[in-house]
Design a protein around this motif. Structure first.
Motif, PDB file in Angstrom:
ATOM      1  N   GLU A  55      39.595  45.183  44.572  1.00 12.81           N
ATOM      2  CA  GLU A  55      38.253  44.835  44.108  1.00 12.81           C
ATOM      3  C   GLU A  55      37.461  46.063  43.675  1.00 12.81           C
ATOM      4  OE1 GLU A  55      35.413  41.406  45.667  1.00 12.81           O
ATOM      5  OE2 GLU A  55      35.271  43.184  46.941  1.00 12.81           O
ATOM      6  N   GLU A  56      37.581  47.168  44.427  1.00 16.25           N
ATOM      7  CA  GLU A  56      36.814  48.361  44.074  1.00 16.25           C
ATOM      8  C   GLU A  56      37.300  48.972  42.758  1.00 16.25           C
ATOM      9  OE1 GLU A  56      40.033  49.558  47.079  1.00 16.25           O
ATOM     10  OE2 GLU A  56      38.587  47.919  46.772  1.00 16.25           O
ATOM     11  N   GLU A  66      35.819  46.929  39.804  1.00 15.81           N
ATOM     12  CA  GLU A  66      34.438  47.278  39.474  1.00 15.81           C
ATOM     13  C   GLU A  66      34.388  48.497  38.557  1.00 15.81           C
ATOM     14  OE1 GLU A  66      31.869  45.486  40.109  1.00 15.81           O
ATOM     15  OE2 GLU A  66      32.998  44.011  41.278  1.00 15.81           O
ATOM     16  N   GLN A 119      37.946  36.344  42.271  1.00 13.40           N
ATOM     17  CA  GLN A 119      37.472  37.470  43.070  1.00 13.40           C
ATOM     18  C   GLN A 119      37.512  37.137  44.559  1.00 13.40           C
ATOM     19  OE1 GLN A 119      33.686  37.988  40.629  1.00 13.40           O
ATOM     20  NE2 GLN A 119      34.246  40.142  40.917  1.00 13.40           N
ATOM     21  N   ASP A 120      37.301  38.167  45.351  1.00 10.21           N
ATOM     22  CA  ASP A 120      37.205  38.017  46.803  1.00 10.21           C
ATOM     23  C   ASP A 120      38.462  37.364  47.385  1.00 10.21           C
ATOM     24  OD1 ASP A 120      35.843  38.481  49.169  1.00 10.21           O
ATOM     25  OD2 ASP A 120      34.951  36.478  49.192  1.00 10.21           O
ATOM     26  N   LYS A 151      41.100  37.678  49.790  1.00  8.54           N
ATOM     27  CA  LYS A 151      41.391  38.464  50.988  1.00  8.54           C
ATOM     28  C   LYS A 151      42.873  38.359  51.341  1.00  8.54           C
ATOM     29  CE  LYS A 151      36.760  37.675  52.891  1.00  8.54           C
ATOM     30  NZ  LYS A 151      35.978  37.117  54.025  1.00  8.54           N
ATOM     31  N   SER A 156      46.712  35.627  53.748  1.00  9.19           N
ATOM     32  CA  SER A 156      45.331  35.839  54.170  1.00  9.19           C
ATOM     33  C   SER A 156      45.287  36.321  55.617  1.00  9.19           C
ATOM     34  CB  SER A 156      44.537  34.537  54.036  1.00  9.19           C
ATOM     35  OG  SER A 156      43.269  34.656  54.650  1.00  9.19           O
ATOM     36  N   LYS A 189      40.592  43.287  49.755  1.00  8.84           N
ATOM     37  CA  LYS A 189      40.091  42.281  48.825  1.00  8.84           C
ATOM     38  C   LYS A 189      40.643  42.590  47.436  1.00  8.84           C
ATOM     39  CE  LYS A 189      35.755  40.952  51.079  1.00  8.84           C
ATOM     40  NZ  LYS A 189      34.279  40.848  50.921  1.00  8.84           N
ATOM     41  N   VAL A 225      41.352  41.296  43.239  1.00  6.90           N
ATOM     42  CA  VAL A 225      40.858  40.536  42.091  1.00  6.90           C
ATOM     43  C   VAL A 225      42.053  40.194  41.221  1.00  6.90           C
ATOM     44  CG1 VAL A 225      39.461  40.630  39.989  1.00  6.90           C
ATOM     45  CG2 VAL A 225      38.578  41.595  42.117  1.00  6.90           C
TER      46      VAL A 225
END
Length: 361
Positions: A54-55, A58, A225-226, A228, A270, A293, A295
């Motif tokens: 996820e990072e 971004e 997204q998100d 896990k 998960s 997390k 994407v």
């Protein structure tokens, strides 16, 4: 190549490569060496998926949003329409694949029908490929070759015909070409639904496809997204093993399984998964996992292998040096089982030039 039991000669196989990408020139990206060549082997691409932390997403979001959105069309045509008028002149005869993959006149076409079951057709780089059953082949009277596994029980004989429509002899009035036109007008007459993709940078005006009322589709990425997950260690075995023995084999199989579960959005990966072990005993590989997390972006439709290649290069250039990501390319299903060729490229963390490539062929 991983070892396989006997009797799997005609079954899909997974080839694994651990290598170094080498220098990447943005103006002339590689097309003949792995992993770049893997996605260019496909005639048509049905799905492209990108998995990344996820990072990292971004950081790369702006670049990913600027990736060109492929456009394709769905249209109903009989085979004879491919050999008539401006469609034949503009889209087939003017193509120049030897100069550029985006040269004027380059198109991709794929008809409805299950390969190995129904009569189905495709057109790529001016070569029209017909997959026919025995009756259609004999009635058409055009030369082909047997298709599929010889002598396989439970299957009917099928034939494949390949016609290079860009040959100088493929003109109206030529004996061989007129035989093909006759077959399309009198035997293979049923209109079929096609997927059509124009690779040209500049659109043809007026478009020879317009009289057939095509339905245009734009492929936009689906963003998840998100997500896990329990992420295992992505680094391959570090011990010297020139023969790529059992350690690397276990690593490749287990990591490919984990990536497949990510693509399926399976709850088994998960950290909150509480399934009864009687139903599933799956656990991510390795002794230590990291809660992460992710994407996932998915492009699905009638895509060109060249678009998948270009998108991969853009992702590779935009990704931070120490970041990892997985890039998956899948073709269209073949045969009754619907199995398709696909490849997965994993850029390893903390090793910007190293990759693992899985190819299912």
């Amino acid at each position: 190549m991983l070892s396989f039991p006997e009797g799997t000669k005609n079954d899909p196989k997974c080839y694994v490569t651990h290598g170094v990408m080498g220098h990447l020139d943005p103006k002339q990206p590689p097309v003949k060496r792995k992993p770049f060549a893997a996605m260019l082997k496909y005639d048509f691409v049905q799905k492209v998926e990108l998995i990344l932390p996820e990072e990292i997403y971004e950081i790369m979001k702006e670049v990913l949003d600027q990736l060109p959105k492929p456009v394709y069309s769905r249209v109903i045509l009989p085979l004879k329409a491919l050999l008539e008028g401006e469609f034949f002149n503009e889209y087939i005869k003017k193509g120049k694949p030897c100069l550029s993959i985006f040269a004027h006149g380059n198109i991709l076409m794929l008809s409805e029908g299950t390969l190995g079951v129904d009569d189905s057709y495709s057109l790529r780089e001016g070569i029209l490929t017909l997959h026919l059953d025995k009756e259609s082949y004999e009635r058409a009277g055009i030369v082909g070759k047997p298709d599929g596994v010889k002598g396989k029980r439970g299957t009917k004989p099928r034939w494949v015909v390949e016609i290079n429509l860009r040959l100088p002899s493929m003109l109206h009035g030529k004996k061989g070409f007129d035989r093909i036109v006759y077959a399309f007008k009198n035997v293979l007459t049923n209109p079929v639904t096609w997927l059509f993709h124009d690779l040209s940078i500049a659109a043809v005006t007026p478009d020879p496809l317009d009289p057939h009322f095509p339905v245009k589709k734009t492929v936009s990425p689906r963003l998840l997204q998100d997500l896990k997950v329990n992420r295992p260690s992505l680094e391959p075995p570090k011990e010297a093993d020139p023969t790529y023995g059992a350690d690397f084999e276990d690593y490749a199989i287990e990591l490919q399984e984990w990536l497949a579960l990510v693509l399926l959005e399976s709850p088994r990966i998960s950290p909150d998964d509480k399934i009864d072990p009687f139903l599933s005993r799956y656990a991510p590989p390795g002794n230590s996992q990291t809660n992460t997390k992710l994407v996932k972006l998915t492009w699905q439709g009638f895509l060109a292998p060249t678009w998948a290649h270009k998108a991969f290069v853009q992702v590779l250039l935009a990704a931070p040096q120490e970041a990892w990501f997985a890039y998956c390319v899948g073709g269209f299903g073949e045969g009754i089982s619907g199995e398709s060729k696909n490849c997965t490229i994993l850029r390893l963390p903390n090793a910007p030039k190293e990759y693992i490539l899985w190819e299912v062929l």
